[in-house]
Design an enzyme around this catalytic site. Structure first.
Site, PDB file in Angstrom:
ATOM      1  N   TYR A  45      51.734 102.360 -40.083  1.00  0.00           N
ATOM      2  CA  TYR A  45      52.892 102.558 -40.959  1.00  0.00           C
ATOM      3  C   TYR A  45      52.442 102.670 -42.414  1.00  0.00           C
ATOM      4  CZ  TYR A  45      57.421 101.784 -43.167  1.00  0.00           C
ATOM      5  OH  TYR A  45      58.563 101.916 -43.949  1.00  0.00           O
ATOM      6  N   SER A  79      57.615 103.388 -49.148  1.00  0.00           N
ATOM      7  CA  SER A  79      57.757 101.968 -48.858  1.00  0.00           C
ATOM      8  C   SER A  79      56.754 101.201 -49.700  1.00  0.00           C
ATOM      9  CB  SER A  79      57.473 101.699 -47.371  1.00  0.00           C
ATOM     10  OG  SER A  79      57.397 100.306 -47.101  1.00  0.00           O
TER      11      SER A  79
END
Length: 231
Positions: A147, A134
């Site tokens: 995250y 990501s």
């Protein structure tokens, strides 16, 4: 790699990037095993089979691989480590269970699945592992520390793994998408999917491009971002 007749495994195949990747692989002639906790609704194809698998559980991963090879044949040419999740929250109030859940899925799941397929890929002297990281794995984001940390770990794992296996004819590509129209944002306050974001098919299209590169080179890492995210 010519994908016709090749066997690909896609984790987190039920929605979003995972499902789009399954559909793109099928369109290119591959046989696809979808691994996940939930089967993709309405996806029926003669070259697709779903195998229930929680990637956080290394025993479940080993069983899914055994079942895949029994149904689709011993060779495994592609693994797309797509299963993942994000949970937002400030560090000083973050739940330990949520922190562990992200690492168990995003990091440990990627490790378990990669480790499972590598012996067969080494025997073949050909294979390609795609790890979905990501943009959050390239920079810190407020209230997304867990995250971000997990996706930084996926990038580090990918960079190390490609150096380990390249001499076995195995490619490793780490893809870091920016905002994409998926259910990822269901649990992220203040953000809703919109048309300015990339689509799952955009990410799947790059995955196919990467898989079909000639044998003598591969894309090690790439960032993908919307062109006009604020439009």
């Amino acid at each position: 790699m010519d994908l016709t007749g090749k066997v690909a495994i896609v984790t987190g195949a039920s929605k979003g990037i995972g499902r789009a990747t399954v559909e793109a692989l099928l369109a290119r002639g591959a046989a696809v095993a979808g691994w996940g906790r939930t089967a993709p609704e309405g996806l029926v194809h003669e070259r697709f089979q779903f195998f229930e698998c929680d990637v956080r559980d290394e025993v479940a991963v080993a069983e899914a691989l055994t079942n895949t090879q029994r149904e689709l044949g011993p060779e495994i040419h592609v693994l797309v480590n797509n299963a993942g999740l994000g949970i937002a929250g400030a560090v000083d109030g973050f739940k330990t269970d949520d922190w562990k859940l992200m690492f168990d899925t995003n990091v440990h799941g990627t490790f378990f699945c990669s480790r499972a397929v590598l012996p067969q890929m080494k025997r073949q002297q050909v294979g390609h592992i795609i790890n979905i990281a990501s943009i959050a794995g390239t920079t810190g984001i407020e209230n997304m520390a867990g995250y971000c940390a997990s996706k930084f770990a996926v990038r580090g794992f990918s960079q190390s793994l490609f150096k380990e296996v390249r001499n076995h004819g195995i490619k490793v590509t780490c893809v870091s998408p920016g905002s994409t129209q998926t259910n990822f944002f269901d649990d992220i306050p203040g953000t809703t999917p919109n048309d300015a974001m990339m689509s799952p098919a955009d990410i799947a299209g790059f995955i196919i491009y990467s898989l079909e590169t000639p044998f003598n080179f591969h894309v090690v890492e790439v960032e993908m971002r919307p062109l006009q995210p604020k439009k």
